[in-house]
Design an enzyme around this catalytic site. Structure first.
Site, short mmCIF file in Angstrom:
data_model
loop_
_atom_site.label_atom_id
_atom_site.label_comp_id
_atom_site.label_asym_id
_atom_site.label_seq_id
_atom_site.Cartn_x
_atom_site.Cartn_y
_atom_site.Cartn_z
N CYS A 100 46.77 32.08 63.28
CA CYS A 100 47.13 33.26 62.50
C CYS A 100 48.62 33.21 62.15
O CYS A 100 49.33 32.29 62.56
CB CYS A 100 46.81 34.55 63.25
SG CYS A 100 47.76 34.75 64.77
N CYS A 103 51.25 32.60 64.81
CA CYS A 103 51.49 31.22 65.25
C CYS A 103 52.64 30.60 64.46
O CYS A 103 53.53 29.97 65.02
CB CYS A 103 50.22 30.37 65.07
SG CYS A 103 48.84 30.86 66.13
N ASP A 505 66.84 29.95 26.94
CA ASP A 505 67.60 28.90 26.27
C ASP A 505 66.83 28.49 25.02
O ASP A 505 65.60 28.64 24.97
CB ASP A 505 67.76 27.71 27.22
CG ASP A 505 68.37 26.52 26.53
OD1 ASP A 505 69.46 26.66 25.95
OD2 ASP A 505 67.74 25.44 26.55
N ASP A 682 66.39 24.35 30.35
CA ASP A 682 65.96 23.00 30.70
C ASP A 682 67.08 21.96 30.69
O ASP A 682 66.84 20.80 31.04
CB ASP A 682 64.88 22.53 29.72
CG ASP A 682 65.45 22.13 28.37
OD1 ASP A 682 66.35 22.85 27.88
OD2 ASP A 682 65.02 21.11 27.81
N ASP A 686 72.36 24.26 31.52
CA ASP A 686 71.69 25.45 32.03
C ASP A 686 71.71 25.52 33.56
O ASP A 686 71.28 26.53 34.13
CB ASP A 686 70.22 25.48 31.56
CG ASP A 686 70.11 25.63 30.04
OD1 ASP A 686 70.93 26.38 29.48
OD2 ASP A 686 69.23 25.00 29.45
#
Length: 786
Positions: A100, A103, A505, A682, A686
């Site tokens: 779960c 853990c 962009d 991209d 940027d």
């Protein structure tokens, strides 16, 4: 001839009788230690160590667990699964024993305390952990020992071995379920016979005999079927934490001990059937969780399963079979039609259609020919390809994606941390309320006070609360992976739901980024201007550079790229600049003002270049889909070109002549006004703005800097995946809130019923199991969202 130990190559003692099956054959070992180490290598899927080793192994000596794991410190063996990253190393581990969210939380907290460990990310759904550590401070064997010490077995992740591990856990669940189910049926038959007096006034001796039979039938259920709950609770308590299995363990042992005492003393209520049913139903819910987590994780992990084990390696013109993971950069491989490409590389000969859907989610085959990149795991569909390997398997695109995906889960949303905290506090509250309930009812003289307390423990166990967040996150990420959307940061999904503004962009993002030269005006020979421009642009990764790529180039010395502005360099002892009008620093003739790129020498502007670029097919759809938010178009291009594209798309806010600093300033200005910004870009220019935005998205074809800075990578150039990303993020938040609301609501509803004695232990069992199943089922609906 003296025989030697297969592992350490030392002479075998006369009485040596230790054997391990390695590479399909039984191998004789000199001692239990060597046998243990060899078995660990086999179990870890590392048998190739023996096939390719050049030195003998270190003699095992004893069977201590650290000694068993020491084989993983072998650098030659580590080449297959450890990725070096500067002073740090990174590894993916299959972790057995995870049941779960608690853990994963326990593993992360305990490993974070260990010297040498830099970062730990546990994916509970996939039962995997990604660990970054300094090998000089902490050997790999010691790292694995930390997992063992807190109760989990960790081995280097390999898809086939990971799947085998899942199947072993599944079989273990089924065995425990089978035993618990069989015994529960028998116990319920005896219990009903006693409760409803089916045997016509059973005498005391017979009734007591049935109680002893019930004790006998319940004991293996408690000791074997429930073993996993006790181990989880014990390891949590050893680490000074409380998890969901603590109240479960207290309830099981409490009710079983009380019933056993009542059987021995022949006085008091018997609840063997309720305890067996509790374990049975709890195992069912855990098994269903186990299956659903595997189903969701399979979608994310399927990429690794596409990779073949072998490759057709070309050696001196002949084809030889080789292991795919042994391929290195520069190897030449043959990929026949219908075969899977075993590693990333560049096509050296041939032309074919390649199915890359396992990476991009796009099922339309892509044409690949000499000079094109291909990726490991994609399928060659039509003709023979010769491929030159560009990087080994562990550095392939698939491996990078899987590592990024695992690390993304390390940065969980704030709501995930809140749910974990709530669950931890709730466990403590349940234990306290249960104790107070027992004290109250015992003080009033109620004979069933203990069983009322047991009902409180069982009914209010916050298992569903612990599953609320990880089950929804795993399903959401799996859905996005199927679409070819890679989430690099786990908290991105939460931040996406808070976005108020979108910044886009232009070049290479909204447009194709495939420029063509349409017109030139120059004061020198045209071919000379083109040659000078191509020489300088060859230094850049910007899409504009490709417009000049087919022109003969000069040697450039002292070249410098000014991101977002232009390039300068020395050619034939003369300094040249190419880029924007502001960058070249020379007067531009009036007739050239509308050009996009300018070339200048040391004294004047000598050429102007007009370029064309086309919008992506789905750019308009994207703008329409995001119409509920302000959209800003950011570009380094001249104002006329930016305005033209903005008018075509219907974007009101446009910013031209933007340097990287200008874009960054615009984003920060928006953020200072309280806006949450989604940036899509991209290019190299940027990078800063992608890092500064609240959430950033880039394309797989973007520059390495952009992909490094972005939070989300679209593995195929489909801008309409951005609205899908936003939709899934909102749905994920809704599911998490629904799950937490249901879990808390259920517990608050059931608590007064349990405390008041209305809720019996078997009713609490049904309610708790049903609550967990509802939460997981609700989260799995995210997988079906298109």
């Amino acid at each position: 001839m003296t025989q030697s130990c297969f592992h350490c190559i030392q002479p075998l003692p006369a009485d040596a009788d230790f054997s391990v099956t390695v590479l399909g054959e039984p191998r004789t070992m000199c001692c239990p230690g060597c046998a243990a180490v060899a078995q660990a290598i086999v179990d870890g899927g590392m048998e190739d160590y023996y096939r390719f080793r050049t030195d003998k192994a270190v003699k095992a000596g004893d069977t201590d667990i650290l000694q068993k794991l020491s084989v993983f410190d072998d650098k030659q063996l580590q080449q297959e699964f450890v990725v070096a990253d500067g002073d740090c190393s990174e590894i993916q581990l299959t972790v057995e024993g995870i049941t779960c969210a608690a853990c994963g939380w326990l593993i992360e907290r305990q490993l974070a305390k260990t010297d040498g460990i830099v970062q730990v990310a546990v994916n509970v759904a996939a039962r995997r952990a990604t660990v970054r550590w300094t090998d000089k401070t902490l050997p790999l064997s010691a790292l694995l020992k930390v997992f063992s010490r807190i109760g989990y077995q960790a081995l280097p992740f390999q898809p086939d071995q990971h799947e085998a591990s899942y199947q072993r856990e599944k079989k273990s669940y089924l065995k425990k379920l089978g035993l618990a189910g069989l015994m529960t049926m028998q116990l319920m038959m005896l219990a009903f016979a006693l409760y409803f007096d089916w045997f016509d006034h059973v005498d005391t001796a017979t009734r007591q005999f049935f109680h002893w039979i019930s004790l006998l039938l319940c004991t293996p259920v408690v000791l074997y079927s429930g073993l996993g709950f006790y181990q989880s609770a014990w390891y949590a308590l050893k680490a000074g934490r409380l998890n969901m299995d603590v109240p479960v363990t207290v309830a099981i042992f409490g009710a079983f001990s009380a019933s056993a005492y009542a059987t021995i003393t022949e006085h008091g209520p018997i609840y063997f059937e309720s305890m067996a049913m509790f374990i049975f139903l709890l195992l069912i819910s855990r098994y269903l969780e186990h299956q659903s987590r595997h189903r969701a994780a399979q979608i994310s992990a399927n990429n690794m399963k596409h990779l073949p084990l072998t490759a057709n390696k070309m050696i001196d013109g002949d084809v030889h079979s080789a292991l795919a993971r042994q391929l290195v950069a520069g190897d030449e491989i043959l990929v026949r039609a219908g075969e899977t490409i075993p590693a990333d590389g560049v096509v050296s000969q041939g032309r074919s259609e390649v199915d890359e859907s396992m990476l991009t989610g796009e099922f339309e085959p892509q044409s690949r020919q000499a000079g094109d990149n291909v990726f490991g795991g994609s399928i060659n569909q039509s003709d023979v390809l010769y491929v030159t390997v560009s990087r080994p398997l562990k550095q392939s695109l698939i491996s990078q994606i899987m590592r990024l995906q695992e690390l993304a889960m390390a940065e969980r949303p704030a709501i995930a941390g809140l749910a974990d905290q709530l669950a931890s506090y709730f466990v403590a509250a349940v234990l306290v309320i249960s104790a107070l309930t027992f004290w109250y009812w015992y003080d009033t003289g109620a004979s069933h006070a203990f069983y009322i307390a047991i009902a409180v423990l069982v009914g209010t166990c916050p298992c569903a609360l612990g599953l609320a967040t990880p089950s929804a996150l795993t399903s959401a990420v799996a859905n996005l992976n199927r679409k070819g959307i890679l989430i690099k940061r786990g908290d991105s999904l939460e931040k996406l739901t808070q976005i108020t503004t979108v910044a886009l962009d232009k070049t290479g993002t909204l447009t194709e980024g495939q420029f063509s030269l349409t017109s030139i005006q120059t004061t020198v020979e045209q071919h000379q201007a083109l040659s000078l421009a191509a020489s300088l642009e060859a230094l850049s990764e910007h899409p504009i550079a490709k417009a000049f790529s087919n022109t003969e180039c000069h040697q450039v010395s002292d070249g410098r790229v000014h991101i977002g502005q232009g390039i300068e360099g020395t050619i034939n002892d003369m300094r040249f600049r190419i880029g924007s009008a502001a960058f070249i620093g020379a007067e531009i003739p009036a007739a050239w003002q509308s050009a996009r790129v300018f070339l200048a020498d040391e004294s004047a502007c000598i050429a102007a270049f007009w370029l064309s670029d086309t919008l992506r097919d789905d750019a308009s759809e994207l703008v329409i889909a995001l119409a509920d938010k302000p959209i800003h178009l950011l570009s380094g291009d001249a104002a006329p070109a930016v305005q033209e594209q903005a008018e075509k798309l219907g974007i009101e806010h446009q910013h031209a002549h933007c340097t990287p600093e200008d874009k960054l300033a615009l984003i920060r200005q928006m953020q200072s006004q309280g806006q949450r910004v989604l940036m899509v870009g991209d290019g190299i220019n940027d990078g800063p703005v992608l890092a500064a935005a609240d959430v950033s998205v880039t394309l797989a074809a973007a520059t390495d800097l952009a992909k490094s800075a972005a939070d989300v990578v679209l593995l195929q150039p489909k801008l309409m995946h951005i609205p899908h990303l936003l939709t899934i993020a909102k749905l994920c938040r809704q599911k998490i809130r629904q799950n937490i609301g249901w879990a808390l609501g259920y517990n608050l509803l059931i608590l007064p019923l349990a405390v008041s004695g209305i809720l019996t232990p078997w009713m609490a069992v049904l309610g708790m199991s049903l609550s967990s199943v509802i939460v997981v089922t609700n989260s799995l609906t995210l997988l079906k969202k298109d």
